[in-house]
Design a protein around this motif. Sequence first.
Motif, PDB file in Angstrom:
ATOM      1  N   VAL A 177       0.281  -3.228  -9.100  1.00  0.00           N
ATOM      2  CA  VAL A 177      -0.054  -3.063 -10.511  1.00  0.00           C
ATOM      3  C   VAL A 177       1.043  -2.238 -11.179  1.00  0.00           C
ATOM      4  O   VAL A 177       1.380  -1.153 -10.709  1.00  0.00           O
ATOM      5  CB  VAL A 177      -1.416  -2.349 -10.678  1.00  0.00           C
ATOM      6  CG1 VAL A 177      -1.663  -2.017 -12.144  1.00  0.00           C
ATOM      7  CG2 VAL A 177      -2.533  -3.211 -10.115  1.00  0.00           C
ATOM      8  N   TYR A 178       1.589  -2.757 -12.259  1.00  0.00           N
ATOM      9  CA  TYR A 178       2.659  -2.053 -12.969  1.00  0.00           C
ATOM     10  C   TYR A 178       2.103  -1.408 -14.234  1.00  0.00           C
ATOM     11  O   TYR A 178       1.569  -2.083 -15.106  1.00  0.00           O
ATOM     12  CB  TYR A 178       3.793  -3.021 -13.314  1.00  0.00           C
ATOM     13  CG  TYR A 178       4.523  -3.539 -12.097  1.00  0.00           C
ATOM     14  CD1 TYR A 178       5.575  -2.812 -11.537  1.00  0.00           C
ATOM     15  CD2 TYR A 178       4.153  -4.734 -11.491  1.00  0.00           C
ATOM     16  CE1 TYR A 178       6.237  -3.273 -10.407  1.00  0.00           C
ATOM     17  CE2 TYR A 178       4.812  -5.211 -10.360  1.00  0.00           C
ATOM     18  CZ  TYR A 178       5.851  -4.478  -9.826  1.00  0.00           C
ATOM     19  OH  TYR A 178       6.502  -4.924  -8.704  1.00  0.00           O
ATOM     20  N   TYR A 218       0.834  -1.207   0.000  1.00  0.00           N
ATOM     21  CA  TYR A 218       0.000   0.000   0.000  1.00  0.00           C
ATOM     22  C   TYR A 218       0.867   1.256   0.000  1.00  0.00           C
ATOM     23  O   TYR A 218       0.553   2.233  -0.690  1.00  0.00           O
ATOM     24  CB  TYR A 218      -0.937   0.017   1.211  1.00  0.00           C
ATOM     25  CG  TYR A 218      -2.030   1.064   1.080  1.00  0.00           C
ATOM     26  CD1 TYR A 218      -3.186   0.801   0.357  1.00  0.00           C
ATOM     27  CD2 TYR A 218      -1.879   2.319   1.648  1.00  0.00           C
ATOM     28  CE1 TYR A 218      -4.187   1.756   0.206  1.00  0.00           C
ATOM     29  CE2 TYR A 218      -2.868   3.291   1.501  1.00  0.00           C
ATOM     30  CZ  TYR A 218      -4.014   3.001   0.782  1.00  0.00           C
ATOM     31  OH  TYR A 218      -4.987   3.972   0.618  1.00  0.00           O
ATOM     32  N   GLY A 270       1.961   1.870  -3.438  1.00  0.00           N
ATOM     33  CA  GLY A 270       0.910   2.506  -4.226  1.00  0.00           C
ATOM     34  C   GLY A 270       0.827   4.000  -3.951  1.00  0.00           C
ATOM     35  O   GLY A 270       0.623   4.800  -4.875  1.00  0.00           O
ATOM     36  N   GLY A 299      -1.606  -7.476  -4.998  1.00  0.00           N
ATOM     37  CA  GLY A 299      -0.273  -7.269  -5.545  1.00  0.00           C
ATOM     38  C   GLY A 299      -0.125  -5.883  -6.155  1.00  0.00           C
ATOM     39  O   GLY A 299      -1.095  -5.105  -6.233  1.00  0.00           O
ATOM     40  N   GLU A 328      -4.937   2.900  -4.194  1.00  0.00           N
ATOM     41  CA  GLU A 328      -5.589   1.674  -4.658  1.00  0.00           C
ATOM     42  C   GLU A 328      -5.455   1.492  -6.169  1.00  0.00           C
ATOM     43  O   GLU A 328      -5.594   0.373  -6.675  1.00  0.00           O
ATOM     44  CB  GLU A 328      -7.073   1.700  -4.283  1.00  0.00           C
ATOM     45  CG  GLU A 328      -7.356   1.608  -2.792  1.00  0.00           C
ATOM     46  CD  GLU A 328      -7.179   2.932  -2.059  1.00  0.00           C
ATOM     47  OE1 GLU A 328      -7.258   2.946  -0.817  1.00  0.00           O
ATOM     48  OE2 GLU A 328      -6.958   3.959  -2.747  1.00  0.00           O
ATOM     49  N   ARG A 329      -5.174   2.588  -6.864  1.00  0.00           N
ATOM     50  CA  ARG A 329      -5.003   2.537  -8.318  1.00  0.00           C
ATOM     51  C   ARG A 329      -3.869   1.574  -8.705  1.00  0.00           C
ATOM     52  O   ARG A 329      -3.840   1.054  -9.825  1.00  0.00           O
ATOM     53  CB  ARG A 329      -4.689   3.947  -8.822  1.00  0.00           C
ATOM     54  CG  ARG A 329      -4.854   4.175 -10.306  1.00  0.00           C
ATOM     55  CD  ARG A 329      -4.336   5.555 -10.701  1.00  0.00           C
ATOM     56  NE  ARG A 329      -4.875   6.633  -9.902  1.00  0.00           N
ATOM     57  CZ  ARG A 329      -6.005   7.281 -10.162  1.00  0.00           C
ATOM     58  NH1 ARG A 329      -6.707   6.951 -11.226  1.00  0.00           N
ATOM     59  NH2 ARG A 329      -6.428   8.258  -9.361  1.00  0.00           N
ATOM     60  N   TRP A 330      -2.943   1.365  -7.771  1.00  0.00           N
ATOM     61  CA  TRP A 330      -1.739   0.586  -8.048  1.00  0.00           C
ATOM     62  C   TRP A 330      -1.753  -0.793  -7.389  1.00  0.00           C
ATOM     63  O   TRP A 330      -0.719  -1.465  -7.344  1.00  0.00           O
ATOM     64  CB  TRP A 330      -0.512   1.369  -7.579  1.00  0.00           C
ATOM     65  CG  TRP A 330      -0.409   2.700  -8.253  1.00  0.00           C
ATOM     66  CD1 TRP A 330      -0.959   3.878  -7.845  1.00  0.00           C
ATOM     67  CD2 TRP A 330       0.262   2.978  -9.481  1.00  0.00           C
ATOM     68  NE1 TRP A 330      -0.674   4.877  -8.739  1.00  0.00           N
ATOM     69  CE2 TRP A 330       0.076   4.356  -9.757  1.00  0.00           C
ATOM     70  CE3 TRP A 330       1.009   2.203 -10.377  1.00  0.00           C
ATOM     71  CZ2 TRP A 330       0.605   4.970 -10.879  1.00  0.00           C
ATOM     72  CZ3 TRP A 330       1.538   2.808 -11.501  1.00  0.00           C
ATOM     73  CH2 TRP A 330       1.337   4.185 -11.747  1.00  0.00           C
ATOM     74  N   ILE A 331      -2.920  -1.181  -6.875  1.00  0.00           N
ATOM     75  CA  ILE A 331      -3.015  -2.459  -6.164  1.00  0.00           C
ATOM     76  C   ILE A 331      -4.062  -3.348  -6.837  1.00  0.00           C
ATOM     77  O   ILE A 331      -5.193  -2.925  -7.078  1.00  0.00           O
ATOM     78  CB  ILE A 331      -3.381  -2.231  -4.680  1.00  0.00           C
ATOM     79  CG1 ILE A 331      -2.331  -1.325  -4.030  1.00  0.00           C
ATOM     80  CG2 ILE A 331      -3.468  -3.564  -3.937  1.00  0.00           C
ATOM     81  CD1 ILE A 331      -2.685  -0.893  -2.633  1.00  0.00           C
ATOM     82  N   SER A 332      -3.671  -4.570  -7.141  1.00  0.00           N
ATOM     83  CA  SER A 332      -4.575  -5.501  -7.820  1.00  0.00           C
ATOM     84  C   SER A 332      -5.586  -6.092  -6.839  1.00  0.00           C
ATOM     85  O   SER A 332      -5.468  -5.926  -5.618  1.00  0.00           O
ATOM     86  CB  SER A 332      -3.771  -6.636  -8.464  1.00  0.00           C
ATOM     87  OG  SER A 332      -3.200  -7.467  -7.459  1.00  0.00           O
ATOM     88  N   GLU A 333      -6.586  -6.783  -7.366  1.00  0.00           N
ATOM     89  CA  GLU A 333      -7.606  -7.415  -6.519  1.00  0.00           C
ATOM     90  C   GLU A 333      -6.999  -8.455  -5.590  1.00  0.00           C
ATOM     91  O   GLU A 333      -7.537  -8.725  -4.520  1.00  0.00           O
ATOM     92  CB  GLU A 333      -8.681  -8.057  -7.409  1.00  0.00           C
ATOM     93  CG  GLU A 333      -9.506  -7.049  -8.202  1.00  0.00           C
ATOM     94  CD  GLU A 333     -10.574  -7.714  -9.039  1.00  0.00           C
ATOM     95  OE1 GLU A 333     -10.634  -8.970  -9.022  1.00  0.00           O
ATOM     96  OE2 GLU A 333     -11.353  -7.005  -9.699  1.00  0.00           O
ATOM     97  N   ARG A 334      -5.885  -9.030  -5.996  1.00  0.00           N
ATOM     98  CA  ARG A 334      -5.217 -10.036  -5.161  1.00  0.00           C
ATOM     99  C   ARG A 334      -4.222  -9.427  -4.182  1.00  0.00           C
ATOM    100  O   ARG A 334      -3.537 -10.140  -3.460  1.00  0.00           O
ATOM    101  CB  ARG A 334      -4.501 -11.055  -6.053  1.00  0.00           C
ATOM    102  CG  ARG A 334      -5.445 -11.880  -6.930  1.00  0.00           C
ATOM    103  CD  ARG A 334      -4.673 -12.937  -7.687  1.00  0.00           C
ATOM    104  NE  ARG A 334      -5.562 -13.798  -8.479  1.00  0.00           N
ATOM    105  CZ  ARG A 334      -5.151 -14.825  -9.205  1.00  0.00           C
ATOM    106  NH1 ARG A 334      -3.853 -15.130  -9.247  1.00  0.00           N
ATOM    107  NH2 ARG A 334      -6.022 -15.547  -9.878  1.00  0.00           N
TER     108      ARG A 334
END
Length: 511
Positions: free
Chosen positions: A440-441, A366, A369, A438, A430-436
Amino acid sequence: MMMLTIIVAVVVVFVTLILISFLQTLSLKTPAFTNWPFIGMLPQFLRNLSNIHEFSAKLLNSKGGTIEFIGPWFTNMKGVITTDPMNVHHIMSKSFTNYVKGDLFREMFKPFGVGIFTTDSHLWKFNRNLLQYIFKQRSFEDLQERIIHNKVETSLIPLLNHVQQQKGLIVDLQDIFNRFTFDNICSIILGHDPNCLSIDFPEIECEKAFNQAEESIFYRHTVPLCVWRLQKWLQIGEEKKMTDACKVFDHFLYDCIASKREELTKNSNKNQNIETDESHVDLLTYLITEEEKKGESNDDKFLRDAAFNLFVAGRDTITSSLTWLFYLVATHPLVEAKILEEIKEKFGHKEKPWILNVDEVKNLVYLHGAICEALRLFPPIPFERKESVEKDVLPSGHHVHPNTMILFSLYAMGRSENIWGEDCLEFKPERWISERGGIVYAPSYKFFSFNAGPRTCLGKDLAFIQIKMVAASILWNYGIHVVEGNCVTPSLSIVLLMKHGLKVKITKRGV
């Protein structure tokens, strides 16, 4: 010829000032962007110079992400300004060899010397390969971790403790980060700690000189070429400041290089092996010893240029990132709470004050992110510049002629609805965090803060590590409260700092 240049410069400035007076009545939201006779589009930019980043963002968004800029007649001040990711990908990757820094760039950024940021072709490849080899060494990461850990423990935490004990004391957090990163980069590159970060906040001449040089370089981008060349010739205004600043900082660098050569010579005479602990070998020591191994001799100018370029890469960018990150976190309590929750969940068992190591900070998703969001909204390097070699057509449909200047507005890219959606102005880790859960790149031609293509920043991973180590330590131990009425405005420099600093009050956190 010189007299003609002077006359043209004077006329351009005079007419521009008249138009600026007229344009005082125009609003930033005015959609018109006029190509005036003789003076081109320069007045609109000068009129909004104090707010140039916001002005550029609104202008580019209203024009579909790309505009052709035309400056005053005879100045050759023209080019393309873009935020289009496809243009970025085309220029930085697909047609990489057709877009270079160019001779004009090197002239404008002359204080950088012949380093990785200013060179092209084989010289750029040489500098990049050299630094890439160094950065990939585990010993270099160990060196950075040791220096940062030591500086946080022995300087940053004691200073913040002192500040929070002075109830109601207001401090400039950006100045603290400036001093912190200056000490760090001096230690990593030069093996010398100037101790800028101390309770008495000493004034360090070389640090001020470095800041001035960067501001003067930005100024060169806001006026016609003939104007700042004339100022340089006459040694007046910003060009005089630039000359004086470079003399001070160069004196500091050359003194460090001379001292390092002397130190290594003495150690060699005493048959001491400086490689017994590679994690304690600074970059300057590494460069000098490597040249001796190969029987080569890099002159002091090469070492000076390498050091100057790395100062920009590893000092101001970190200061900018930390400053804007803490401003955003402090003004978004829910984000702050989630960062603290993540730290507590994973490392709450550790005693305070504590500092996480490299492997530990990699688990703070977090916080990662939040850093990405800060870099998206406030990129440390707000614009990137290139120059075309041959004619070309960009994906946006704009025609490029040889020697055309290309400007990428990274600041505007982060505020583009076409790129980031309708919530592009919101601070959302949260824009940079996946549902799992991880990370996001985003592709580099979209998230351009670390450059893109073959010139992608070599220190990207090291930067994230340093920012996380500092941010986690401060947030876990202290509450940062932005002073009401603090004017938060981006500075006019090649690095996106806060013009008036970040005024805060610091309290001890009872986590």
